[in-house]
Structure formats: C-alpha cells, structure tokens
Write a protein that holds these residues in place. Structure first.
Motif, PDB file in Angstrom:
ATOM      1  N   ASP A  85       0.817  -1.212   0.000  1.00 12.82           N
ATOM      2  CA  ASP A  85       0.000   0.000   0.000  1.00 12.82           C
ATOM      3  C   ASP A  85       0.853   1.264   0.000  1.00 12.82           C
ATOM      4  OD1 ASP A  85      -2.290  -1.525  -0.006  1.00 12.82           O
ATOM      5  OD2 ASP A  85      -2.529  -1.475   2.169  1.00 12.82           O
ATOM      6  N   ASN A  86       2.012   1.184   0.633  1.00 17.87           N
ATOM      7  CA  ASN A  86       2.893   2.350   0.732  1.00 17.87           C
ATOM      8  C   ASN A  86       4.101   2.219  -0.180  1.00 17.87           C
ATOM      9  OD1 ASN A  86       4.083   0.249   2.145  1.00 17.87           O
ATOM     10  ND2 ASN A  86       5.038   1.595   3.650  1.00 17.87           N
ATOM     11  N   SER A  87       3.888   1.673  -1.370  1.00 19.42           N
ATOM     12  CA  SER A  87       5.021   1.376  -2.261  1.00 19.42           C
ATOM     13  C   SER A  87       5.843   2.614  -2.589  1.00 19.42           C
ATOM     14  CB  SER A  87       4.525   0.721  -3.553  1.00 19.42           C
ATOM     15  OG  SER A  87       3.646   1.583  -4.252  1.00 19.42           O
ATOM     16  N   ASP A  88       5.220   3.787  -2.623  1.00 19.11           N
ATOM     17  CA  ASP A  88       5.959   5.007  -2.943  1.00 19.11           C
ATOM     18  C   ASP A  88       6.839   5.476  -1.791  1.00 19.11           C
ATOM     19  OD1 ASP A  88       4.768   4.986  -5.374  1.00 19.11           O
ATOM     20  OD2 ASP A  88       3.380   6.623  -4.981  1.00 19.11           O
ATOM     21  N   GLU A  89       6.646   4.907  -0.608  1.00 22.50           N
ATOM     22  CA  GLU A  89       7.415   5.308   0.569  1.00 22.50           C
ATOM     23  C   GLU A  89       8.483   4.278   0.939  1.00 22.50           C
ATOM     24  OE1 GLU A  89       4.480   5.825   3.552  1.00 22.50           O
ATOM     25  OE2 GLU A  89       3.327   7.298   2.415  1.00 22.50           O
ATOM     26  N   VAL A  90       8.527   3.178   0.202  1.00 19.25           N
ATOM     27  CA  VAL A  90       9.457   2.090   0.513  1.00 19.25           C
ATOM     28  C   VAL A  90      10.708   2.228  -0.345  1.00 19.25           C
ATOM     29  CG1 VAL A  90       9.814  -0.398   0.481  1.00 19.25           C
ATOM     30  CG2 VAL A  90       7.593   0.529   1.170  1.00 19.25           C
ATOM     31  N   TYR A  91      11.856   2.314   0.315  1.00 18.29           N
ATOM     32  CA  TYR A  91      13.128   2.406  -0.399  1.00 18.29           C
ATOM     33  C   TYR A  91      14.000   1.237   0.058  1.00 18.29           C
ATOM     34  CZ  TYR A  91      11.390   6.892  -1.808  1.00 18.29           C
ATOM     35  OH  TYR A  91      10.611   7.878  -2.346  1.00 18.29           O
ATOM     36  N   SER A  92      13.784   0.104  -0.540  1.00 14.36           N
ATOM     37  CA  SER A  92      14.425  -1.123  -0.107  1.00 14.36           C
ATOM     38  C   SER A  92      15.913  -1.135  -0.450  1.00 14.36           C
ATOM     39  CB  SER A  92      13.746  -2.335  -0.755  1.00 14.36           C
ATOM     40  OG  SER A  92      12.369  -2.351  -0.462  1.00 14.36           O
ATOM     41  N   PRO A  93      16.757  -1.501   0.513  1.00 12.79           N
ATOM     42  CA  PRO A  93      18.194  -1.589   0.231  1.00 12.79           C
ATOM     43  C   PRO A  93      18.563  -2.795  -0.614  1.00 12.79           C
ATOM     44  CG  PRO A  93      17.741  -2.283   2.467  1.00 12.79           C
ATOM     45  CD  PRO A  93      16.455  -1.759   1.925  1.00 12.79           C
ATOM     46  N   ARG A  94      17.687  -3.776  -0.692  1.00 13.31           N
ATOM     47  CA  ARG A  94      17.975  -4.964  -1.511  1.00 13.31           C
ATOM     48  C   ARG A  94      16.821  -5.197  -2.487  1.00 13.31           C
ATOM     49  NH1 ARG A  94      21.023  -9.744  -1.611  1.00 13.31           N
ATOM     50  NH2 ARG A  94      22.754  -8.262  -1.472  1.00 13.31           N
ATOM     51  N   ASN A  95      17.118  -5.031  -3.761  1.00 17.20           N
ATOM     52  CA  ASN A  95      16.170  -5.281  -4.839  1.00 17.20           C
ATOM     53  C   ASN A  95      16.825  -6.235  -5.825  1.00 17.20           C
ATOM     54  OD1 ASN A  95      13.973  -2.934  -4.435  1.00 17.20           O
ATOM     55  ND2 ASN A  95      16.010  -2.144  -3.965  1.00 17.20           N
ATOM     56  N   ILE A  96      16.041  -7.105  -6.387  1.00 19.06           N
ATOM     57  CA  ILE A  96      16.566  -8.112  -7.300  1.00 19.06           C
ATOM     58  C   ILE A  96      15.723  -8.105  -8.579  1.00 19.06           C
ATOM     59  CG2 ILE A  96      17.165 -10.536  -7.626  1.00 19.06           C
ATOM     60  CD1 ILE A  96      16.306  -9.389  -4.145  1.00 19.06           C
ATOM     61  N   VAL A  97      16.395  -8.089  -9.704  1.00 22.62           N
ATOM     62  CA  VAL A  97      15.735  -8.228 -11.001  1.00 22.62           C
ATOM     63  C   VAL A  97      16.406  -9.392 -11.723  1.00 22.62           C
ATOM     64  CG1 VAL A  97      15.195  -7.157 -13.206  1.00 22.62           C
ATOM     65  CG2 VAL A  97      15.197  -5.764 -11.114  1.00 22.62           C
ATOM     66  N   VAL A  98      15.608 -10.382 -12.101  1.00 18.38           N
ATOM     67  CA  VAL A  98      16.131 -11.562 -12.798  1.00 18.38           C
ATOM     68  C   VAL A  98      15.293 -11.820 -14.047  1.00 18.38           C
ATOM     69  CG1 VAL A  98      16.791 -13.988 -12.605  1.00 18.38           C
ATOM     70  CG2 VAL A  98      16.690 -12.568 -10.541  1.00 18.38           C
ATOM     71  N   GLN A  99      15.960 -12.118 -15.148  1.00 16.66           N
ATOM     72  CA  GLN A  99      15.263 -12.484 -16.376  1.00 16.66           C
ATOM     73  C   GLN A  99      15.391 -13.989 -16.606  1.00 16.66           C
ATOM     74  OE1 GLN A  99      15.964  -9.800 -19.783  1.00 16.66           O
ATOM     75  NE2 GLN A  99      17.123  -8.495 -18.367  1.00 16.66           N
ATOM     76  N   PHE A 100      14.278 -14.605 -16.954  1.00 14.77           N
ATOM     77  CA  PHE A 100      14.233 -16.048 -17.207  1.00 14.77           C
ATOM     78  C   PHE A 100      13.829 -16.293 -18.657  1.00 14.77           C
ATOM     79  CE2 PHE A 100      13.160 -15.519 -12.705  1.00 14.77           C
ATOM     80  CZ  PHE A 100      13.992 -16.441 -12.088  1.00 14.77           C
ATOM     81  N   ASP A 101      14.661 -16.988 -19.388  1.00 12.71           N
ATOM     82  CA  ASP A 101      14.354 -17.397 -20.758  1.00 12.71           C
ATOM     83  C   ASP A 101      14.019 -18.883 -20.696  1.00 12.71           C
ATOM     84  OD1 ASP A 101      14.110 -17.809 -23.450  1.00 12.71           O
ATOM     85  OD2 ASP A 101      16.091 -17.028 -23.986  1.00 12.71           O
ATOM     86  N   VAL A 102      12.733 -19.183 -20.698  1.00 13.87           N
ATOM     87  CA  VAL A 102      12.250 -20.539 -20.431  1.00 13.87           C
ATOM     88  C   VAL A 102      12.039 -21.304 -21.737  1.00 13.87           C
ATOM     89  CG1 VAL A 102      10.396 -21.885 -19.352  1.00 13.87           C
ATOM     90  CG2 VAL A 102      11.120 -19.712 -18.328  1.00 13.87           C
ATOM     91  N   LYS A 103      12.476 -22.546 -21.756  1.00 17.67           N
ATOM     92  CA  LYS A 103      12.219 -23.409 -22.909  1.00 17.67           C
ATOM     93  C   LYS A 103      10.699 -23.547 -23.079  1.00 17.67           C
ATOM     94  CE  LYS A 103      16.424 -26.111 -22.077  1.00 17.67           C
ATOM     95  NZ  LYS A 103      16.949 -27.426 -21.652  1.00 17.67           N
ATOM     96  N   PRO A 104      10.189 -23.466 -24.309  1.00 21.26           N
ATOM     97  CA  PRO A 104       8.735 -23.499 -24.526  1.00 21.26           C
ATOM     98  C   PRO A 104       8.034 -24.682 -23.863  1.00 21.26           C
ATOM     99  CG  PRO A 104       9.850 -22.899 -26.551  1.00 21.26           C
ATOM    100  CD  PRO A 104      10.936 -23.272 -25.564  1.00 21.26           C
ATOM    101  N   GLU A 105       8.663 -25.824 -23.887  1.00 22.39           N
ATOM    102  CA  GLU A 105       8.026 -27.012 -23.315  1.00 22.39           C
ATOM    103  C   GLU A 105       7.966 -26.971 -21.789  1.00 22.39           C
ATOM    104  OE1 GLU A 105      12.380 -28.236 -24.210  1.00 22.39           O
ATOM    105  OE2 GLU A 105      10.822 -26.923 -25.036  1.00 22.39           O
TER     106      GLU A 105
END
Length: 207
Positions: free
Chosen positions: A102-122
């Motif tokens: 609810d307060n996402s605009d007030e949260v400044y997290s010191p640890r954020n993670i972004v991961v991309q997954f390239d998944v096999k179609p099957e």
C-alpha cells in the motif's frame, strides 16, 4: 489490464548527477498521477551506472497519458545514455497476479533483485506452476516488500522477476529456506540460458 515495463540504460559519468536530479523530479511527479501504480529507480549494488527502473500503470491509457507529461527528461536521456536504452514491456502472469504494498511510494528497499528467465517453450507451464508455488511463501517471508513475476510481451517464454526486501540479510535468509531450494530444484534444466547471468542486485535510488 495493467501496463508495466522494465527499462535499463547506462549513464555517462559526466551526466550522472544531472540525470539523477531530473529522474527524482520525474518520479515524484509521476507517482502523483492517478493511473500510476509503481515507479522505482534502481542502481546495482556494485555502484555501476547501468540503472534500471520499473514503471507500472493501471492500464495502457494511463501510461500513454503519462508519456505526454512535461517533466519527463527525454532530451536529457538522449544526451546522458551511454549506448542503447532497453525497454521490456511486461504483462502480469494470470496465475500469479502482481501485488504492491500500500505504501510502495514510501518504501526504499536496500535490496532489490531483477532476474530475467528465458524458459524453454516445453517448460513454460511447469515454470509458472513452480513460481506460483514459491510466490506465497516469498511474500509472507520476513522482510519481503514485493515479489512479482511478469511475462515479456514480445516473447511469452521470457519472464522478469522483481523482488524487494527490507534488508540484505532477510533476503539471504529467504534464499536459504526449504521452499526456495524446492523451487531451484523444480526449475532445474528449464532455461535456454542461465538466469544468474541476468540477475541484478540493486539499491533503490528513487529519491
């Protein structure tokens, strides 16, 4: 349906301070828009100037309206970026809807993670099932702020995971839990390329 994207760009050293100030103004103003859900600006923990930002809007019309705002630093970005800017348009995954605090605009997290997954179609459906099993456990873990999986619009077999945590230690504690180990085992062999090569650990520099 919601509109969201992940953008990434490297900033020239001599333009860093100017761009950061402009982005802080952009973010502050954008968050006041009725259609905005999230706008967070991230810098890798290693201090590199390859920044990432996640924008979410209630729908595409809200995003299109946002693109006409006078405070977007488009001209500055044209001069400040060192190379191309990458923008990945994303959809929510129906089986695992995104949830923001609810307060996402007030949260400044010191640890954020972004991961991309390239998944096999099957393996696509099995991957979604594994994420759907993991997500409730991650979201109720101590220190979790957000844990959202998105599907790339351009390729339904490519996904982006966005996480935020209160502390580095609590994120690492989450990784050591049995449910995390179970997920890792369940998705072993699912990927075209190693997701670890895309993983970015970042701090929030939205203000």
């Amino acid at each position: 349906k919601t509109y969201q994207h992940l953008a990434m760009a490297t900033v020239k050293a001599e333009k860093w301070d100017e761009l950061l100030a402009a982005m802080h103004n952009n973010i502050a103003q954008s968050r006041k828009e009725e259609g905005n859900i999230l706008f967070t600006f991230l810098q890798p923990e290693d201090g590199s100037r390859t920044v990432l930002w996640v924008e979410r809007f209630k729908n595409r019309a809200a995003f299109e309206s946002h693109t006409k705002a006078p405070y977007l630093p488009e001209k500055l970005w044209a001069a400040a970026k060192d190379g191309d800017m990458t923008v990945l348009e994303l959809n929510e995954v129906a089986e695992v809807p995104a949830v923001e605090p609810d307060n996402s605009d007030e949260v400044y997290s010191p640890r954020n993670i972004v991961v991309q997954f390239d998944v096999k179609p099957e393996n696509r459906e099995a991957f979604i099932d594994a994420v759907a099993a993991l997500t409730p456990e991650a979201r109720k873990a101590e220190g979790n702020v957000r844990f959202n999986i998105f599907e790339q619009v351009a390729d339904k077999n490519k996904f982006v995971l966005v996480e935020s945590w209160d502390t580095v230690a609590l994120h690492e504690k989450h990784l050591a839990q049995e449910y995390s180990k179970k997920f890792d085992a369940a998705v072993s062999g699912f990927f075209v390329s190693n997701p670890a090569q895309t993983r970015v650990l970042a701090k929030d520099i939205s203000k």
